[in-house]
Design an enzyme around this catalytic site. Structure first.
Site, PDB file in Angstrom:
ATOM      1  N   THR A   1      39.945  43.645  40.982  1.00  0.00           N
ATOM      2  CA  THR A   1      41.342  43.938  40.654  1.00  0.00           C
ATOM      3  C   THR A   1      41.829  45.248  41.273  1.00  0.00           C
ATOM      4  OG1 THR A   1      42.984  43.890  38.879  1.00  0.00           O
ATOM      5  CG2 THR A   1      40.957  45.145  38.464  1.00  0.00           C
TER       6      THR A   1
ATOM      7  N   GLU B   1      58.710  50.354  36.931  1.00  0.00           N
ATOM      8  CA  GLU B   1      57.474  50.149  36.167  1.00  0.00           C
ATOM      9  C   GLU B   1      57.625  48.976  35.196  1.00  0.00           C
ATOM     10  OE1 GLU B   1      54.563  51.334  36.462  1.00  0.00           O
ATOM     11  OE2 GLU B   1      53.553  51.134  34.542  1.00  0.00           O
TER      12      GLU B   1
END
Ligand code: NAG
Ligand code: NAG
Ligand code: NAG
Ligand code: NAG
Length: 522
Positions: A510, A373
């Site tokens: 997006t 992440e």
């Protein structure tokens, strides 16, 4: 089996024997594309049986969570992927659901609505579905009245419009929706990603409905980002801006930023708005060029242990680089490539390819072959003892020597950005290496995150088996991971594939929902 397609532009260039650069040629891998489709179907079946029409499947406990207000986020997010995969039954299941969504009704206790998340997932999903079903995929509509999809998008935006009812026109990101009224949150600032990632969807809605009000609301808010009122705070480098904007007056509250979460898709949409209509939105491209040039000049950073990798640093004003990047930020390679294709500038394409290659290394370095992440590194051009250039933690020193980064947050939540950048790299170059990277990433994700009746976020990309599951299948798994993984291996001539000559008929929001461009090819 591998079949070969040669793009017509390349063929035409050869026949004409001109000096025009031939476009890339592409290969399809129907076997890989089918495997991605099978994973989509498996995820959908688990969702449909145990979570539909709620938002999100919890694949291990076989139940659901309404984390996106209970309007069926996974269903709406899955629509455009089901369409490009030709999954007629899933398309019908989602369309029937869309006809029944009541945007005034939010799941109990979850009435706080994120204008940004609702726009990119729900509004983007609806508009993409509408454009596909009114256009090249009309066959998949069956008997369904597709106008209902646009009506639903309009009803949603009419409610969300209340978020813009502020002195400056900068919206609140959180709006409370009740059965017959809305209420603004007590937020005093909003961020550039949450303000600046509405413009494609709301402009498309205006263009489709003929009602300019949706575009006008978001354009007014966007203007504060395109032309900062207090650039001494809000624009530390040309084109690179701060993160938070005061809702009261539209001035910037800070000088911190970069390409990570919170700022990322503001930059992404600058080039995409130009793609959407290059006549009307040329200024967006000017601002993208400024941001891209400043990023290459000031943010590009090479780790001490592997100086051939390029990451983009974050910043807190001009004098304080923050050497951190993230899975989210790994869309940056793809965005530089898209900008380069649009401008026909090899400089941005090459820089984007180097960013994509470095993000690839975040995958290949871990035990699961999936990237973390967020991650950090030590910059090779800053003083070794600078306060913002710390050493890796002792237990990751060896990992850093080998990998060129160390892990800050070890989880993986079914994010798409690394494969997204491979997709753009492949479309720009035709180099099959990127198809192989995407396939290897897909296989690793498919293997490690498979859980119960679907796929789940994991806790540690550098632990055996991913270190445990969070029992959560994010809706963008359908919209993004599976769409990019599929399209990079599928028929390369589908009209919504990104085109290397910059003449695109579709622009992707997006959340990877493609909508039709409005203007002439850029
Ligand atoms: C709002 O909706 C609730 C529940 O449907 C209803 O009881 C109430 O009378 C409505 N209020 C107004 C002002 O319309
Ligand atoms: C804008 O609003 C913020 C927060 O209310 C305030 O601190 C700032 O001084 C204001 N700026 C201007 C130029 O009015
Ligand atoms: C960096 O250099 C190493 C060693 O020469 C090489 O294996 C690797 O592919 C390079 N990585 C990139 C992203 O150029
Ligand atoms: C993907 O995962 C599913 C579930 O574990 C499995 O059945 C399937 O074979 C996997 N696909 C590939 C290509 O490995």
């Amino acid at each position: 089996m591998v079949s070969r397609f040669v793009v017509t532009a390349a063929t035409a260039a050869l026949t004409a024997a001109t000096t025009v650069l031939a476009g890339p040629s592409y290969q399809a891998h129907p076997d890989r594309a089918d495997a991605v489709k099978a994973t989509f179907q498996r995820s959908w079946d688990g969702y449909y049986e145990f979570a539909f029409p709620h938002d999100t499947l919890k694949p291990i406990s076989k139940t659901f969570e309404d984390d996106r207000n209970g309007w069926g986020a996974s269903a709406v997010d899955a629509l455009s992927t089901a369409l490009v995969m030709g999954k007629a039954e899933v398309v019908q299941q989602v369309l029937e659901h869309i006809a029944n969504i009541d945007w005034h009704k939010t799941a109990a206790g979850r009435e706080g609505v994120s204008v940004f998340e609702t726009t990119i997932r729900y509004l983007g999903g609806l508009l993409s579905g509408y454009d596909f079903l009114k256009g090249p995929l009309a066959d998949l509509a069956g008997d369904f009245n597709v106008d209902l999809v646009l009506d639903s998008a309009k009803r949603l935006a009419d409610i969300l419009s209340d978020a813009f009812d502020t002195n400056s026109g900068v919206p609140h990101n959180t709006l409370y929706i009740y059965p017959n009224r809305t209420q603004l949150s007590d937020e005093t600032t909003n961020g550039i990603a949450t303000i600046g990632t509405l413009i494609i969807e709301w402009t498309r809605l205006s263009d489709l409905t003929g009602d300019p009000k949706y575009h006008e609301l978001v354009q007014k808010a966007e203007d504060y980002l395109l032309n900062p009122l207090n650039p001494e705070v809000g624009e530390p480098w040309p084109g690179l801006i701060g993160t938070n904007v005061f809702i009261s007056n539209g001035t910037f509250a800070d000088s911190a930023g970069g390409w990570n979460g919170g700022t990322d898709s503001f930059y992404e949409y600058l080039v995409k708005m130009y793609l959407y209509d290059s006549d009307k939105y040329a200024f967006y491209m000017d601002r993208w060029i400024a941001a891209a040039d400043s990023s290459i000049q000031y943010l590009a950073s090479h780790p001490t242990s592997r100086t051939n990798l390029t990451f983009l640093a974050a910043y807190n004003g001009r004098d304080d680089l923050n050497l951190v990047s993230s899975h989210l930020a790994c869309f940056d390679g793809g965005n530089f490539i898209l900008g380069g294709l649009t401008l026909k500038s090899q400089k941005y394409i090459d820089f984007g390819l180097s960013l994509a290659a470095a993000c690839h290394e975040t995958y290949t370095a871990t035990l699961t072959q999936i990237g973390p992440e967020s991650f950090r590194w030590k910059d090779s051009s800053l003083p070794a003892d600078a306060p913002n250039n710390p050493d890796p933690p002792a237990d990751q020193a060896d990992f850093y020597d080998r990998a060129g980064f160390w892990i800050q947050s070890s989880d993986y939540v079914l994010r798409p950005e690394v494969i997204e950048s491979f997709y753009y790299a492949y479309r720009a170059t035709g180099d099959v290496k990127y198809q192989d990277w995407a396939w290897e990433a897909f296989l690793a994700i498919n293997k490690t995150t498979a859980a119960g009746v679907g796929y789940s976020s994991i806790q540690d990309v550098n632990a055996e088996g991913g270190g445990g599951f969070t029992d959560f299948q994010e809706s963008f798994w359908f919209a993004e991971v599976l769409k990019y993984s599929y399209l990079i291996q599928a028929d390369p001539e589908q009209p919504w594939q990104i085109s290397a000559d910059g003449a695109n008929e579709w622009v992707w929001n997006t959340e990877a929902h493609p909508v039709r461009v409005a203007g002439p090819p850029s």
